[in-house]
Each structure stands twice: as C-alpha cells, then as structure tokens.
Design an enzyme around this catalytic site. Structure first.
Site, PDB file in Angstrom:
ATOM      1  N   GLY A  84      -9.664  39.592   1.296  1.00 20.00           N
ATOM      2  CA  GLY A  84      -9.543  38.136   1.248  1.00 20.00           C
ATOM      3  C   GLY A  84      -8.129  37.589   1.390  1.00 20.00           C
ATOM      4  CG  ASN A 133      -7.162  36.011   7.238  1.00 23.56           C
ATOM      5  OD1 ASN A 133      -6.379  35.352   7.930  1.00 23.56           O
ATOM      6  ND2 ASN A 133      -7.352  37.304   7.398  1.00 23.56           N
ATOM      7  CG  MET A 148     -16.214  43.552   7.029  1.00 20.50           C
ATOM      8  SD  MET A 148     -15.063  43.106   8.343  1.00 20.50           S
ATOM      9  CE  MET A 148     -14.937  44.674   9.179  1.00 20.50           C
ATOM     10  NE  ARG A 149     -24.597  43.148   6.490  1.00 22.61           N
ATOM     11  CZ  ARG A 149     -25.240  43.028   5.326  1.00 22.61           C
ATOM     12  NH1 ARG A 149     -24.566  42.985   4.198  1.00 22.61           N
ATOM     13  NH2 ARG A 149     -26.551  42.965   5.301  1.00 22.61           N
ATOM     14  CG  LEU A 150     -24.019  40.534  14.636  1.00 25.85           C
ATOM     15  CD1 LEU A 150     -22.676  40.032  15.161  1.00 25.85           C
ATOM     16  CD2 LEU A 150     -24.564  41.616  15.572  1.00 25.85           C
ATOM     17  CG  ASN A 162     -14.736  36.070  12.968  1.00 25.44           C
ATOM     18  OD1 ASN A 162     -14.445  36.304  11.784  1.00 25.44           O
ATOM     19  ND2 ASN A 162     -14.750  37.036  13.879  1.00 25.44           N
ATOM     20  CG  HIS A 199     -11.361  40.043  16.401  1.00 26.96           C
ATOM     21  ND1 HIS A 199     -12.129  40.923  15.667  1.00 26.96           N
ATOM     22  CD2 HIS A 199     -10.839  40.757  17.430  1.00 26.96           C
ATOM     23  CE1 HIS A 199     -12.083  42.112  16.238  1.00 26.96           C
ATOM     24  NE2 HIS A 199     -11.303  42.042  17.301  1.00 26.96           N
TER      25      HIS A 199
HETATM   26  C1  GRF Z   1      -8.588  40.300   9.184  1.00 28.23           C
HETATM   27  O1  GRF Z   1      -7.730  41.118   9.931  1.00 28.23           O
HETATM   28  C2  GRF Z   1      -9.486  39.501  10.076  1.00 28.23           C
HETATM   29  O2  GRF Z   1      -8.916  39.178  11.299  1.00 28.23           O
HETATM   30  C3  GRF Z   1     -10.647  40.435  10.297  1.00 28.23           C
HETATM   31  O3  GRF Z   1     -10.811  41.106   9.073  1.00 28.23           O
HETATM   32  C4  GRF Z   1      -9.586  41.131   8.367  1.00 28.23           C
HETATM   33  C5  GRF Z   1      -9.853  40.540   7.016  1.00 28.23           C
HETATM   34  O4  GRF Z   1      -8.776  40.672   6.138  1.00 28.23           O
HETATM   35  N1  GRF Z   1     -11.809  39.717  10.748  1.00 28.23           N
HETATM   36  P1  GRF Z   1      -8.743  39.859   4.761  1.00 28.23           P
HETATM   37  O5  GRF Z   1     -10.024  40.216   4.005  1.00 28.23           O
HETATM   38  O6  GRF Z   1      -8.679  38.401   5.083  1.00 28.23           O
HETATM   39  O7  GRF Z   1      -7.536  40.365   4.060  1.00 28.23           O
END
Ligand code: GRF
Length: 180
Positions: free
Chosen positions: A11, A13, A78-80, A95, A97
């Site tokens: 988390g 982000n 991490m899920r679709l 999202n 990436h």
């Molecule tokens: C990030 O690198 C994001 O781009 C990817 O998963 C990672 C998540 O990191 N989708 P965090 O949980 O926000 O530290």
C-alpha cells in the site's frame, strides 16, 4: 468527490494518495494481511477485506452506490476484476502499472524490464477493462535506467514516480468529473 481504493499488499501508493489529502471513503482488500489496511486504519478510514472476488466486488458496488463514489482506484490490487463488474463501472476504475504499457504487463513488470535490459521504461495510469493491464491510457511517465542503477535503485525510481503521478492524476480526474 471521493474514491475507494483497492489493495492487495503493502500500500505505498495508497499512502501517497492519503498524504496528498485525497478523500478516501473506503479501502478494500482481497487479502486480510495487506499492510495497506493498517495504513488506512491509522487515518481512520473504514476498511474491508474479502478474499472472495465476487463478494468483494458486490461490497464495492454497494458501498460506492451508497456513498456516491466517483472513482475506484486500484493500487497494487493483484486480482483481475470480473467482466460484469468492469462493465458496470466503465471509465470509473483506474490502475497504476510499473511499466510503459503495453510493454511488460503482469505482476513482475519491474524485474522483467530490468532483466530485459531496457534503457527506458516508466509508469502508466490507465482505465481498467476486463483484460490484465489493458484499457485506455490516461498518463505515462518515463523512467530511465542508467549504468549506475541496480535493480533496487531502479525499483525505487519507479515507485517514486508512481507516488507522484498517481495522486496527481486522481486529483485531475476528480476535478474533471466535478466540472463536467
Ligand atoms: C505498484 O508498483 C503498482 O504499480 C503495481 O503494484 C505495486 C503496488 O505497490 N500495480 P504498493 O502496494 O502500492 O506499495
């Protein structure tokens, strides 16, 4: 004007979004042990974790409708998501990436870019469709890999860019929705 954030792990982000002062209604996770849940709780933001994807999606829909949520933000989720959920929230799910999509889709984008030996990669914010790491691109930022970098310093650079870009784009999208 508010968002929900979906996470699966650490988390960082989410933390950047919190630190930017963006109003978050709920933080939801498919993983009871996601450290991001603690980050939300420290800020008194309600959390919910539900490993069953369909149940999680039902809860997200219910809470978003009840709270007039403007945007569903995936931050290391991490899920679709199922096609039904995605079509219900078309252009409302975004999202982030850690690559310049469409290169290096999937869960190991940073390591794969490093191992491939690319000199330029970056970060993408995009709308979510029913495919993995696809959907219209909203913003991209370049990250250069130099000779001095190690996988660790490169990874740090990517995350630093993510933590600046994501809150900026979320604020912009919320503003745009408000003025439309
Ligand atoms: C990030 O690198 C994001 O781009 C990817 O998963 C990672 C998540 O990191 N989708 P965090 O949980 O926000 O530290």
């Amino acid at each position: 004007m508010s968002i929900v954030v979906l996470i699966s792990g650490s988390g960082t982000n989410l933390q950047a979004i919190l630190d930017a002062g963006i109003p978050i209604k709920f933080v939801m996770s498919d993983n009871h042990n996601a450290y991001g849940l603690e980050r939300a709780e420290k800020r008194n933001i309600p959390t919910l974790s539900q490993p069953r994807l369909k149940s999680l999606e039902k809860s997200v829909t219910k809470l978003c409708k009840a709270n007039n949520v403007d945007l569903i933000v995936l931050a290391g989720f991490m899920r679709l998501l199922t096609p039904g959920f995605v079509s219900k929230w078309k252009n409302k799910i975004i999202n982030i990436h850690p690559s310049l999509l469409p290169a290096f889709k999937g869960a190991h984008a940073i390591k794969e870019a490093w191992e491939y030996g690319v000199k330029v990669t970056g970060v993408t914010v995009h709308y979510v469709n029913e495919q993995m790491d696809e959907g219209d691109i909203i913003a991209q930022k370049i990250v250069n890999i130099t000779k001095k970098d190690t996988l660790e310093t490169f990874e740090e650079k990517i995350h630093k860019v993510e933590h600046k870009l994501y809150p900026t784009i979320i604020k912009k999208l919320l503003n745009d929705q408000n003025t439309n």
